[in-house]
Motif scaffolding. Structure first.
Motif, mmCIF file in Angstrom:
data_model
loop_
_atom_site.group_PDB
_atom_site.id
_atom_site.type_symbol
_atom_site.label_atom_id
_atom_site.label_comp_id
_atom_site.label_asym_id
_atom_site.label_seq_id
_atom_site.Cartn_x
_atom_site.Cartn_y
_atom_site.Cartn_z
ATOM 1 N N ARG B 85 41.490 39.385 50.355
ATOM 2 C CA ARG B 85 41.376 40.784 49.976
ATOM 3 C C ARG B 85 42.623 41.248 49.207
ATOM 4 N NH1 ARG B 85 40.334 43.305 55.002
ATOM 5 N NH2 ARG B 85 38.788 41.672 55.326
ATOM 6 N N ALA B 86 43.774 40.749 49.649
ATOM 7 C CA ALA B 86 45.006 41.134 48.966
ATOM 8 C C ALA B 86 45.106 40.461 47.588
ATOM 9 C CB ALA B 86 46.205 40.744 49.819
ATOM 10 N N TRP B 87 44.562 39.265 47.506
ATOM 11 C CA TRP B 87 44.675 38.469 46.272
ATOM 12 C C TRP B 87 43.764 39.016 45.168
ATOM 13 C CZ3 TRP B 87 40.880 34.647 44.542
ATOM 14 C CH2 TRP B 87 41.356 33.804 43.530
ATOM 15 N N ARG B 88 42.527 39.327 45.566
ATOM 16 C CA ARG B 88 41.590 39.868 44.581
ATOM 17 C C ARG B 88 42.110 41.199 44.053
ATOM 18 N NH1 ARG B 88 36.391 39.149 48.262
ATOM 19 N NH2 ARG B 88 36.040 36.921 48.027
ATOM 20 N N TRP B 89 41.884 41.479 42.833
ATOM 21 C CA TRP B 89 42.323 42.668 42.106
ATOM 22 C C TRP B 89 43.809 42.671 41.809
ATOM 23 C CZ3 TRP B 89 38.832 45.225 39.565
ATOM 24 C CH2 TRP B 89 37.532 45.230 40.062
ATOM 25 N N SER B 90 44.674 42.269 42.786
ATOM 26 C CA SER B 90 46.096 42.341 42.462
ATOM 27 C C SER B 90 46.531 41.125 41.646
ATOM 28 C CB SER B 90 46.933 42.464 43.732
ATOM 29 O OG SER B 90 46.752 41.313 44.511
ATOM 30 N N GLU B 91 45.914 39.968 41.879
ATOM 31 C CA GLU B 91 46.319 38.793 41.110
ATOM 32 C C GLU B 91 45.196 38.268 40.214
ATOM 33 O OE1 GLU B 91 49.412 36.199 42.821
ATOM 34 O OE2 GLU B 91 48.605 36.898 44.722
ATOM 35 N N VAL B 92 43.959 38.392 40.693
ATOM 36 C CA VAL B 92 42.807 37.996 39.883
ATOM 37 C C VAL B 92 41.794 39.126 39.936
ATOM 38 C CG1 VAL B 92 40.928 36.356 39.598
ATOM 39 C CG2 VAL B 92 43.090 35.584 40.505
ATOM 40 N N SER B 93 41.259 39.504 38.801
ATOM 41 C CA SER B 93 40.214 40.524 38.839
ATOM 42 C C SER B 93 39.061 40.065 37.971
ATOM 43 C CB SER B 93 40.743 41.874 38.378
ATOM 44 O OG SER B 93 41.162 41.781 37.044
ATOM 45 N N MET B 94 37.970 40.791 38.069
ATOM 46 C CA MET B 94 36.771 40.344 37.368
ATOM 47 C C MET B 94 36.081 41.522 36.699
ATOM 48 S SD MET B 94 33.944 37.756 38.825
ATOM 49 C CE MET B 94 32.504 37.287 37.895
ATOM 50 N N LEU B 169 46.049 46.806 38.686
ATOM 51 C CA LEU B 169 47.061 46.204 39.545
ATOM 52 C C LEU B 169 47.801 45.069 38.844
ATOM 53 C CD1 LEU B 169 45.108 46.284 42.908
ATOM 54 C CD2 LEU B 169 46.941 47.793 42.194
ATOM 55 N N LEU B 170 47.713 45.055 37.514
ATOM 56 C CA LEU B 170 48.388 44.054 36.680
ATOM 57 C C LEU B 170 48.153 42.620 37.173
ATOM 58 C CD1 LEU B 170 51.769 45.949 36.229
ATOM 59 C CD2 LEU B 170 49.799 45.922 34.690
ATOM 60 N N PRO B 171 46.890 42.201 37.218
ATOM 61 C CA PRO B 171 46.599 40.841 37.681
ATOM 62 C C PRO B 171 47.083 39.820 36.652
ATOM 63 C CG PRO B 171 44.633 41.818 36.771
ATOM 64 C CD PRO B 171 45.676 42.885 36.744
ATOM 65 N N LYS B 172 47.209 38.575 37.113
ATOM 66 C CA LYS B 172 47.651 37.515 36.202
ATOM 67 C C LYS B 172 46.462 36.879 35.498
ATOM 68 C CE LYS B 172 51.484 36.758 39.253
ATOM 69 N NZ LYS B 172 51.686 36.285 40.626
ATOM 70 N N LEU B 173 45.282 37.017 36.121
ATOM 71 C CA LEU B 173 44.089 36.412 35.522
ATOM 72 C C LEU B 173 42.934 37.405 35.622
ATOM 73 C CD1 LEU B 173 42.461 33.906 34.464
ATOM 74 C CD2 LEU B 173 42.064 33.312 36.857
ATOM 75 N N ILE B 174 42.216 37.555 34.511
ATOM 76 C CA ILE B 174 41.004 38.378 34.543
ATOM 77 C C ILE B 174 39.826 37.496 34.157
ATOM 78 C CG2 ILE B 174 39.851 40.431 33.641
ATOM 79 C CD1 ILE B 174 42.528 41.534 32.930
ATOM 80 N N ILE B 175 38.818 37.498 35.017
ATOM 81 C CA ILE B 175 37.607 36.735 34.723
ATOM 82 C C ILE B 175 36.606 37.705 34.115
ATOM 83 C CG2 ILE B 175 35.721 35.399 35.737
ATOM 84 C CD1 ILE B 175 37.723 34.596 37.961
ATOM 85 N N MET B 176 36.160 37.405 32.902
ATOM 86 C CA MET B 176 35.199 38.292 32.240
ATOM 87 C C MET B 176 33.905 37.522 32.037
ATOM 88 S SD MET B 176 37.493 40.203 29.430
ATOM 89 C CE MET B 176 39.045 40.953 29.913
ATOM 90 N N ASP B 177 32.861 37.970 32.735
ATOM 91 C CA ASP B 177 31.578 37.286 32.659
ATOM 92 C C ASP B 177 30.657 38.092 31.742
ATOM 93 O OD1 ASP B 177 29.349 35.798 33.049
ATOM 94 O OD2 ASP B 177 29.077 36.294 35.160
#
Lengths: 318, 271
Positions: B85-94, B169-177
């Motif tokens: 829960r902490a990892w999603r959005w803050s480090e990776v978002s979609m 949250l300035l993630p490092k990776l954004i997954i765009m589907d």
């Protein structure tokens, strides 16, 4: 070719929808503003525009789903609103067939392909031997005439289902097909083959096609003529080679420039595009006062208030 | 440079009444910091399944059978729910395929930002408003629209809101589907240029999934081509465009209707 009278003409077609929410005031939406177009026999006319531009409304009005608020739809010179005799109406509905975007919901899941096509065949070609006619029609749309008839829609792929929809139009001997985004729900790898099928129906069966799409590249592939719509108005129309190849109206140019081109890399520093897009949209939404013929058969809209011209100049400076 | 994300031998099965259906077959790839990796393929090739599995958003009957997902060296598949829960959005978002429908229709735009911000640490309402305003302006939406409900915005604007949410949250990776599939080409171009501009500014990586390889070639650094759960070819964008090696990649290009004179008559603004 050009001397042939059009099979279908739209004459200053206007459609206003009234939205009546549960609460609050009814609002009027002008879906079409004085749209005039001609579709020549045996040719394809591409109607290109963004979502909400009114292009599907045009298609639905031609097949009679909506009645015009004002203006006329002429089929072979006769106003379809004046077809009061049942026989005339039937002939029109037979001659004009629609192929929808979603090939999955356009067929009845509980019936075989044979049922879908033979119903149409028995009503409209009662003299033909049903099995032979069925095979011929499946052959025409490149479906296997032996195995396909007994299949149900869910056993076919999207592309095959779309072919069945075209076969159904052939079965009733349609002369005009209104195809509303027939390829946009299909996989990229089969889109071209559906376009090729339409191309062949046009050249071999002499069908006329109104091809409604948001994809200007497929318009170039299929259609002899192209009309570009924006906010319910036609902003540019004429031979596809001119309209798509050398667009003159600001909106068509914008649309043309936005088509993904693998040989051009995008960068984040190109802020000019978004700025252009805003200006061109604002200018192109203004009412069209008239059309100017820039070369033979190639027309562009003159917008009211003259802000279109300003936008063009700014574009050139940018 | 060390990888931001490493996927090693990932296999995802869908359990069915009969034999399990393998949607993703032992695929491996890496994403570098500040890189855009494109993943292209037809519907059903498993590209969205990869995206969901990476964020561990896959739900039964989908099951990760084997393989490893390392994010900055940490093993994502072994994260606890709290860590996830902490990892999603803050480090990776979609940004989802129908991002315009992934917004909650009965909440204002601001409340959706506020909810997400609160879930990732204490924040006052005033600070949340400032942050929302800043993010909306960054994607080109006037800050006062934060009080609007999603249906009051156009499809393109909703997509921008979804992008702003993913970036907050300035993630490092954004997954765009398939982030722009439902939009027309002009809006699509505007949004992708926004993504590229923000990447230059903020320095995130993107996993960009689409079936439109022409579009993908315009923005990706590297491209992977998927078919039937496997990556059949992976290379730099220019190699995939000019010198595709695999037959399937070539057939994808052949199937694309591309404007005849697109190359000579390049648009004035795209360089």
């Amino acid at each position: 070719m050009l001397s042939d009278p059009p099979i279908l003409s739209l004459d200053r077609l206007t459609k206003t929808f009234t939205l009546r929410p549960i609460f609050g005031r009814a609002t009027q939406v002008e879906a079409l503003r004085a749209v005039s177009l001609d579709l020549l026999p045996g040719r394809a006319l591409a109607l290109v525009g963004e979502s909400g531009s009114g292009k599907s409304t045009v298609g639905r009005m031609i097949v009679g789903h909506h009645a015009p608020t004002s203006g006329r739809i002429l089929f072979e010179g006769r106003d379809i609103a004046e077809l009061t005799r049942r026989g005339d109406q039937m002939r029109y509905r037979q001659a004009v067939q629609m192929v929808f975007q979603d090939p999955f919901s356009a067929l009845n899941p509980a019936h075989t392909i044979r049922h879908h096509l033979q119903r149409a065949l028995s009503l409209h070609q009662p003299e033909a031997d049903p099995e032979t006619a069925l095979r011929e029609i499946l052959d025409d749309v490149d479906l296997d005439p032996v195995s396909t008839p007994s299949k149900f829609p869910h056993e076919l792929s999207g592309g095959q289902r779309q072919r069945v929809n075209f076969a159904r139009a052939l079965a009733v001997r349609a002369r005009l097909i209104v195809a509303d985004e027939p390829t946009s729900m299909l996989d990229v790898s089969i889109r071209k083959s559906i376009l090729a099928l339409m191309q062949r129906l046009k050249t071999e069966h002499g069908l006329s096609i109104l091809y409604i799409t948001h994809d200007i590249a497929t318009a170039e592939y299929l259609a002899e003529d192209t009309a570009v719509m924006f906010r319910g108005q036609v902003v540019e129309k004429g031979p596809t080679a001119q309209v798509v190849g050398a667009p003159q109206h600001g909106y068509t140019r914008l649309l043309r420039a936005a088509v993904p081109d693998p040989s051009i890399r995008l960068t984040g520093s190109d802020a000019g595009f978004a700025q252009d897009a805003r200006q061109v949209r604002a200018a192109s939404a203004a009412a069209v006062r008239g059309m100017t013929e820039v070369s033979t058969g190639h027309f562009i809209a003159d917008h009211a208030a003259g802000d279109h011209a300003t936008a063009e100049t700014e574009r050139a400076d940018a | 440079m060390s990888d931001l994300l490493t996927v090693e031998g990932l296999r995802v099965d869908y359990l069915t009444a009969g034999a399990p259906f393998t949607a993703v077959r032992d695929i491996s790839f890496q994403i570098q910091p500040n890189e855009i990796l494109g993943l292209a393929g037809e519907s059903g090739c498993g590209k969205s399944t990869v995206a969901y599995a990476l964020m561990r958003l896959h739900k039964p009957p989908a099951l990760v059978r084997r393989g490893q997902i390392l994010f900055e060296g940490r093993d994502v598949l072994s994260f606890t729910d709290t860590q996830l829960r902490a990892w999603r959005w803050s480090e990776v978002s979609m940004v989802f395929q129908s991002a315009m429908n992934s917004l909650n229709p009965v909440m204002t735009i601001f409340r959706q930002f506020h909810d997400m911000l609160r879930a990732h640490g204490p924040i006052t309402r005033a600070d949340a408003m400032d942050r929302t305003a800043e993010m909306l302006e960054m994607v080109g939406i006037p800050a006062d629209r934060m009080q609007a409900h999603p249906h009051q915005l156009s499809g393109g604007m909703r997509q921008r809101v979804a992008l702003a949410l993913a970036l907050t949250l300035l993630p490092k990776l954004i997954i765009m589907d398939e982030p722009t599939t439902a939009l027309d080409v002009v809006v699509q171009r505007e949004i992708l240029q926004e993504v590229l501009r923000l990447r230059e500014k903020l320095g995130f990586s993107v996993l960009f999934i689409t079936h439109d390889i022409a579009l993908m070639a315009q923005i990706s650094d590297r491209i992977g081509i998927m078919r039937a759960g496997e990556i059949v070819e992976i290379g730099t964008a220019s190699q995939i465009v000019t010198a595709p090696v695999h037959d399937y990649t070539r057939s994808l290009w052949d199937a694309m209707p591309i404007l005849a004179n697109a190359a000579e008559k390049g648009p004035a603004h795209a360089v």
